[in-house]
Write an enzyme that holds these catalytic residues in place. Sequence first.
Site, short mmCIF file in Angstrom:
data_model
loop_
_atom_site.label_atom_id
_atom_site.label_comp_id
_atom_site.label_asym_id
_atom_site.label_seq_id
_atom_site.Cartn_x
_atom_site.Cartn_y
_atom_site.Cartn_z
N ALA A 8 0.79 -1.24 0.00
CA ALA A 8 0.00 0.00 0.00
C ALA A 8 0.82 1.28 0.00
O ALA A 8 0.34 2.31 -0.47
CB ALA A 8 -0.95 -0.01 1.20
N ASN A 125 -0.02 -6.37 -17.16
CA ASN A 125 -0.31 -5.00 -17.58
C ASN A 125 -1.80 -4.73 -17.41
O ASN A 125 -2.63 -5.36 -18.05
CB ASN A 125 0.11 -4.79 -19.04
CG ASN A 125 0.23 -3.31 -19.35
OD1 ASN A 125 -0.51 -2.49 -18.80
ND2 ASN A 125 1.16 -2.96 -20.20
N PHE A 126 -2.13 -3.79 -16.51
CA PHE A 126 -3.53 -3.47 -16.25
C PHE A 126 -4.02 -2.28 -17.07
O PHE A 126 -5.17 -1.87 -16.92
CB PHE A 126 -3.74 -3.18 -14.75
CG PHE A 126 -3.94 -4.43 -13.93
CD1 PHE A 126 -5.17 -5.07 -13.90
CD2 PHE A 126 -2.90 -4.96 -13.20
CE1 PHE A 126 -5.36 -6.22 -13.15
CE2 PHE A 126 -3.08 -6.11 -12.44
CZ PHE A 126 -4.32 -6.74 -12.41
N HIS A 153 10.27 3.90 -22.24
CA HIS A 153 9.98 3.94 -20.81
C HIS A 153 10.82 5.00 -20.09
O HIS A 153 11.81 5.49 -20.62
CB HIS A 153 10.22 2.57 -20.17
CG HIS A 153 9.08 1.61 -20.40
ND1 HIS A 153 8.96 0.88 -21.55
CD2 HIS A 153 8.01 1.30 -19.62
CE1 HIS A 153 7.85 0.14 -21.48
NE2 HIS A 153 7.26 0.38 -20.32
N HIS A 154 10.42 5.25 -18.84
CA HIS A 154 11.12 6.19 -17.96
C HIS A 154 12.58 5.74 -17.73
O HIS A 154 12.93 4.59 -17.98
CB HIS A 154 10.38 6.27 -16.62
CG HIS A 154 10.20 4.93 -15.96
ND1 HIS A 154 11.16 4.36 -15.17
CD2 HIS A 154 9.18 4.04 -16.02
CE1 HIS A 154 10.74 3.18 -14.75
NE2 HIS A 154 9.54 2.95 -15.26
N LYS A 157 13.78 2.38 -15.48
CA LYS A 157 13.44 0.98 -15.79
C LYS A 157 14.72 0.17 -15.98
O LYS A 157 15.58 0.53 -16.79
CB LYS A 157 12.55 0.91 -17.03
CG LYS A 157 12.05 -0.50 -17.31
CD LYS A 157 10.94 -0.50 -18.34
CE LYS A 157 10.53 -1.90 -18.72
NZ LYS A 157 10.02 -2.71 -17.61
P1 NAD Z 1 7.30 -0.02 -5.16
O1 NAD Z 1 8.67 -0.49 -4.79
O2 NAD Z 1 7.03 1.44 -5.19
O3 NAD Z 1 6.23 -0.68 -4.14
C1 NAD Z 1 6.27 -1.99 -3.68
C2 NAD Z 1 5.81 -1.95 -2.23
O4 NAD Z 1 5.63 -3.29 -1.76
C3 NAD Z 1 6.82 -1.29 -1.28
O5 NAD Z 1 6.21 -0.22 -0.58
C4 NAD Z 1 7.23 -2.41 -0.34
O6 NAD Z 1 7.49 -1.95 0.98
C5 NAD Z 1 5.99 -3.30 -0.39
N1 NAD Z 1 6.18 -4.67 0.07
C6 NAD Z 1 7.31 -5.44 0.02
N2 NAD Z 1 7.06 -6.65 0.55
C7 NAD Z 1 5.77 -6.65 0.96
C8 NAD Z 1 4.93 -7.63 1.58
N3 NAD Z 1 5.39 -8.84 1.92
N4 NAD Z 1 3.65 -7.30 1.85
C9 NAD Z 1 3.16 -6.08 1.52
N5 NAD Z 1 3.91 -5.11 0.94
C10 NAD Z 1 5.20 -5.40 0.67
O7 NAD Z 1 6.97 -0.69 -6.57
P2 NAD Z 1 5.84 -0.26 -7.61
O8 NAD Z 1 6.41 0.66 -8.61
O9 NAD Z 1 4.61 0.14 -6.85
O10 NAD Z 1 5.61 -1.65 -8.37
C11 NAD Z 1 5.11 -2.78 -7.66
C12 NAD Z 1 4.99 -3.95 -8.63
O11 NAD Z 1 3.98 -3.68 -9.60
C13 NAD Z 1 6.26 -4.25 -9.44
O12 NAD Z 1 6.40 -5.65 -9.55
C14 NAD Z 1 5.98 -3.62 -10.79
O13 NAD Z 1 6.71 -4.21 -11.84
C15 NAD Z 1 4.50 -3.92 -10.90
N6 NAD Z 1 3.73 -3.10 -11.85
C16 NAD Z 1 2.75 -3.75 -12.52
C17 NAD Z 1 1.91 -3.06 -13.38
C18 NAD Z 1 0.78 -3.81 -14.06
O14 NAD Z 1 0.03 -3.20 -14.82
N7 NAD Z 1 0.62 -5.09 -13.77
C19 NAD Z 1 2.09 -1.69 -13.57
C20 NAD Z 1 3.12 -1.06 -12.88
C21 NAD Z 1 3.93 -1.77 -12.02
#
Ligand code: NAD
Length: 265
Positions: A8, A125-126, A153-154, A157
């Site tokens: 979160a 990808n959502f 991408h940014h 990455k």
């Molecule tokens: P982020 O590092 O900002 O956030 C991840 C969070 O997870 C951190 O705050 C961390 O403390 C927390 N975390 C770690 N272990 C945990 C646990 N056991 N329980 C609960 N929380 C925990 O990363 P982000 O940029 O938010 O990306 C998160 C993921 O989403 C990545 O794998 C990224 O590749 C993916 N992503 C997917 C999509 C999609 O469309 N599917 C889009 C963007 C990013």
Amino acid sequence: MRVAVFGAAGRMGAEVCKAVLADPDLELVAAVDPYHAGLDLRHVTRMDGTDGMHIEASADSLVRVGAEVAVDFTQADAVMENLAFCAGRGVHAVVGTTGLSAGDMDRIAGMFEPPAKANCLVAANFAIGAVLLMRFAEMAAPYFESAEIIELHHDAKLDAPSGTALATAGRMAAVSKERSPDPTRSEILEGARGARGPGGIHLHSVRMKGLVAHEEVLLGTTGQTLTLRHDSFDRTSFMPGVLLAVKAIAGRAGLTVGLESVLGL
Ligand code: NAD
């Protein structure tokens, strides 16, 4: 529908908390992030309506508050434990975390296999536009002998090419037989023609400050080209897809991979 968010306090998780709070059909009941436990949720969402909620340290809070669906945007080494918890407690899961292996996917399918009480959807990808771009590229591919993909991408990455670009090429290659041979005989600067992806489709990766996530599919045949492009300008682009999955998951038994079937594609 009572929703919990894993990760979160992260970039995506915080955005999911905001999207859930703003949706009248959903209620945010728990926000879990062990590395930010105790933080007032208002600091994360900058929104009212969190009623003194704090970031929780562990998944146990989901049971206490009666969460029906949990959304996971964490990291590959954390998501499996969260999913095991959800499957064991009958909490549906919507997963956006990337980096899951084929073995992880098999384990997830096993955890949520009917007659399990909970279902799971995993989507790399959502962004609905990106999902549609992949579908449109797949539809067009058989009619064009030339195809190349540019993903942009940014500048933070770490991997290249993007998973979405690779998946796009894979789906295009799977439906097209004839592809023009690459005419290049001399690559004066190494990498000028990008990487050869599935089906010989060339993939080019751009990394640049100011960008978020963008993909362009270029297709060519006699006397014409077709360009398909999708742009994610910020993380809100993923939220309509996440909310759609959250609302649909209770009705989809077992493991669903990707947003395609939820969108009826
Ligand atoms: P982020 O590092 O900002 O956030 C991840 C969070 O997870 C951190 O705050 C961390 O403390 C927390 N975390 C770690 N272990 C945990 C646990 N056991 N329980 C609960 N929380 C925990 O990363 P982000 O940029 O938010 O990306 C998160 C993921 O989403 C990545 O794998 C990224 O590749 C993916 N992503 C997917 C999509 C999609 O469309 N599917 C889009 C963007 C990013």
